[in-house]
Design a protein around this motif. Structure first.
Motif, mmCIF file in Angstrom:
data_model
loop_
_atom_site.group_PDB
_atom_site.id
_atom_site.type_symbol
_atom_site.label_atom_id
_atom_site.label_comp_id
_atom_site.label_asym_id
_atom_site.label_seq_id
_atom_site.Cartn_x
_atom_site.Cartn_y
_atom_site.Cartn_z
ATOM 1 N N SER A 1 0.861 -1.180 0.000
ATOM 2 C CA SER A 1 0.000 0.000 0.000
ATOM 3 C C SER A 1 0.896 1.228 0.000
ATOM 4 N N GLY A 2 0.688 2.103 -0.956
ATOM 5 C CA GLY A 2 1.485 3.324 -0.987
ATOM 6 C C GLY A 2 0.575 4.517 -1.190
ATOM 7 N N ARG A 3 0.968 5.687 -0.678
ATOM 8 C CA ARG A 3 0.138 6.855 -0.907
ATOM 9 C C ARG A 3 0.994 8.107 -0.877
ATOM 10 N N LYS A 4 0.636 9.053 -1.648
ATOM 11 C CA LYS A 4 1.300 10.354 -1.646
ATOM 12 C C LYS A 4 0.195 11.394 -1.728
ATOM 13 N N TRP A 5 0.112 12.236 -0.726
ATOM 14 C CA TRP A 5 -1.022 13.148 -0.616
ATOM 15 C C TRP A 5 -1.202 13.983 -1.882
ATOM 16 N N GLU A 6 -0.122 14.555 -2.378
ATOM 17 C CA GLU A 6 -0.227 15.433 -3.533
ATOM 18 C C GLU A 6 -0.640 14.669 -4.799
ATOM 19 N N ASP A 7 -0.254 13.380 -4.890
ATOM 20 C CA ASP A 7 -0.517 12.612 -6.101
ATOM 21 C C ASP A 7 -1.957 12.150 -6.203
ATOM 22 N N THR A 8 -2.554 11.788 -5.078
ATOM 23 C CA THR A 8 -3.819 11.060 -5.150
ATOM 24 C C THR A 8 -4.953 11.689 -4.349
ATOM 25 N N TYR A 9 -4.751 12.813 -3.688
ATOM 26 C CA TYR A 9 -5.804 13.444 -2.896
ATOM 27 C C TYR A 9 -7.023 13.705 -3.763
ATOM 28 N N PRO A 10 -8.286 13.435 -3.302
ATOM 29 C CA PRO A 10 -8.628 12.997 -1.958
ATOM 30 C C PRO A 10 -8.564 11.482 -1.779
ATOM 31 N N ASN A 11 -8.366 10.727 -2.837
ATOM 32 C CA ASN A 11 -8.255 9.271 -2.698
ATOM 33 C C ASN A 11 -6.802 8.924 -2.396
ATOM 34 N N HIS A 12 -6.360 9.283 -1.187
ATOM 35 C CA HIS A 12 -4.932 9.250 -0.890
ATOM 36 C C HIS A 12 -4.405 7.857 -0.582
ATOM 37 N N VAL A 13 -5.284 6.879 -0.336
ATOM 38 C CA VAL A 13 -4.819 5.516 -0.108
ATOM 39 C C VAL A 13 -4.728 4.824 -1.463
ATOM 40 N N TYR A 14 -3.563 4.318 -1.781
ATOM 41 C CA TYR A 14 -3.330 3.726 -3.105
ATOM 42 C C TYR A 14 -3.023 2.250 -2.945
ATOM 43 N N ASN A 15 -3.916 1.417 -3.457
ATOM 44 C CA ASN A 15 -3.748 -0.030 -3.343
ATOM 45 C C ASN A 15 -3.920 -0.674 -4.713
ATOM 46 N N THR A 16 -3.286 -1.802 -4.894
ATOM 47 C CA THR A 16 -3.454 -2.545 -6.143
ATOM 48 C C THR A 16 -3.691 -4.014 -5.838
ATOM 49 N N VAL A 17 -4.481 -4.665 -6.686
ATOM 50 C CA VAL A 17 -4.718 -6.109 -6.576
ATOM 51 C C VAL A 17 -3.877 -6.797 -7.643
ATOM 52 N N GLU A 18 -2.878 -7.525 -7.215
ATOM 53 C CA GLU A 18 -2.050 -8.252 -8.177
ATOM 54 C C GLU A 18 -2.740 -9.541 -8.609
ATOM 55 N N ILE A 19 -3.418 -10.192 -7.643
ATOM 56 C CA ILE A 19 -4.224 -11.363 -7.956
ATOM 57 C C ILE A 19 -5.226 -11.560 -6.820
ATOM 58 N N ALA A 20 -6.469 -11.810 -7.165
ATOM 59 C CA ALA A 20 -7.506 -12.005 -6.153
ATOM 60 C C ALA A 20 -7.345 -13.370 -5.492
ATOM 61 N N LEU A 21 -7.782 -13.468 -4.261
ATOM 62 C CA LEU A 21 -7.672 -14.737 -3.542
ATOM 63 C C LEU A 21 -8.402 -15.862 -4.278
ATOM 64 N N SER A 22 -9.532 -15.535 -4.880
ATOM 65 C CA SER A 22 -10.313 -16.558 -5.570
ATOM 66 C C SER A 22 -9.594 -17.116 -6.791
ATOM 67 N N LYS A 23 -8.606 -16.367 -7.307
ATOM 68 C CA LYS A 23 -7.861 -16.818 -8.483
ATOM 69 C C LYS A 23 -6.474 -17.359 -8.111
ATOM 70 N N GLY A 24 -6.175 -17.328 -6.817
ATOM 71 C CA GLY A 24 -4.844 -17.745 -6.383
ATOM 72 C C GLY A 24 -4.719 -19.216 -6.059
ATOM 73 N N THR A 25 -5.617 -20.030 -6.597
ATOM 74 C CA THR A 25 -5.564 -21.464 -6.311
ATOM 75 C C THR A 25 -4.666 -22.213 -7.288
ATOM 76 N N SER A 26 -4.200 -21.534 -8.314
ATOM 77 C CA SER A 26 -3.319 -22.160 -9.298
ATOM 78 C C SER A 26 -1.910 -21.600 -9.149
ATOM 79 N N GLU A 27 -0.922 -22.483 -9.017
ATOM 80 C CA GLU A 27 0.464 -22.034 -8.883
ATOM 81 C C GLU A 27 0.898 -21.234 -10.106
ATOM 82 N N GLY A 28 0.436 -21.652 -11.278
ATOM 83 C CA GLY A 28 0.795 -20.944 -12.497
ATOM 84 C C GLY A 28 0.274 -19.524 -12.516
ATOM 85 N N GLU A 29 -0.978 -19.331 -12.069
ATOM 86 C CA GLU A 29 -1.572 -18.002 -12.033
ATOM 87 C C GLU A 29 -0.858 -17.104 -11.021
ATOM 88 N N VAL A 30 -0.499 -17.681 -9.873
ATOM 89 C CA VAL A 30 0.198 -16.899 -8.849
ATOM 90 C C VAL A 30 1.577 -16.473 -9.351
#
Length: 215
Positions: free
Chosen positions: A1-30
């Motif tokens: 989780s990264g955030r920079k006030w000037e970059d993303t205000y007012p949505n200052h919390v910056y998160n990304t989903v690399e892979i959802a838990l529901s799709k993480g059941t395959s070693e290849g996908e992970v």
């Protein structure tokens, strides 16, 4: 989780989903998702942060609530829930003067444990002299056996098997059914019948002599 006030205000919390838990059941996908991961700096071409920093508490809070992570509808009790927190420094979450909530990494980690999530922490490159950072790192776990301190990221490869065993212990091989070890009694030999004695012959009576006639 990264955030920079000037970059993303007012949505200052910056998160990304690399892979959802529901799709993480395959070693290849992970593996594919891991290889596609990049730093959040805008120089990498995928993100817009000019100065991404460490926001451990916000990251934990987001993982607990996001629908692609632990906030999903999957509630199977038999599936173990594990959160491995990898951090390389003290959290930069000091934004109260900007009107935002400060997330305590230790408190957020406890929230995870309260949801029966096994929390494991990995600290990379921490300076033992920085007591504040060490205290924050140790606050992430309730058992020191679940805390790992590494010198640099290259040591992560050595830790994979250890964490895998910790998070997904192999099921024990069921023991074979016990045999009846009670010794069976040795049967006694069938006794041979005692032979009856041969009967003695019946003695013939001695004949009485016939008396001679009297002259």
């Amino acid at each position: 989780s990264g955030r920079k006030w000037e970059d993303t205000y007012p949505n200052h919390v910056y998160n990304t989903v690399e892979i959802a838990l529901s799709k993480g059941t395959s070693e290849g996908e992970v593996t594919k998702a891991i290889e596609a991961m990049t730093w959040h700096h805008k120089s990498q071409g995928k993100h817009n942060l000019s100065d991404p920093e460490t926001y451990t508490g916000e990251g934990i809070n987001w993982v607990l609530n996001d629908k692609s992570m632990f906030g999903s509808a999957r509630k199977e009790k038999e599936i173990p829930k594990v959160l491995v927190i990898v951090t390389d420094g003290e959290s930069n979450s000091k934004w109260e003067e900007k009107g935002t909530k400060e997330y305590s990494p230790g408190k957020e980690a406890k929230k995870a444990r309260d949801q029966n999530i096994n929390v494991i922490a990995v600290g990379i490159g921490f300076d033992e002299k920085n007591t504040g950072a060490i205290k924050e790192l140790e606050s992430l776990v309730d058992d020191k056996k679940k805390l790992y301190k590494l010198k640099d990221y290259s040591e992560l490869n050595k830790l994979v098997d250890t964490i895998t065993t910790e998070t997904c212990p192999p099921k024990p091989t069921p023991a074979p059914p016990l045999r009846d070890l009670t010794p069976r009694p040795t049967p006694l030999p069938t006794p041979e019948p005692t032979p009856s004695p041969t009967p003695l012959p019946t003695p013939k009576p001695t004949p009485v002599p016939t008396p001679l006639p009297t002259p």
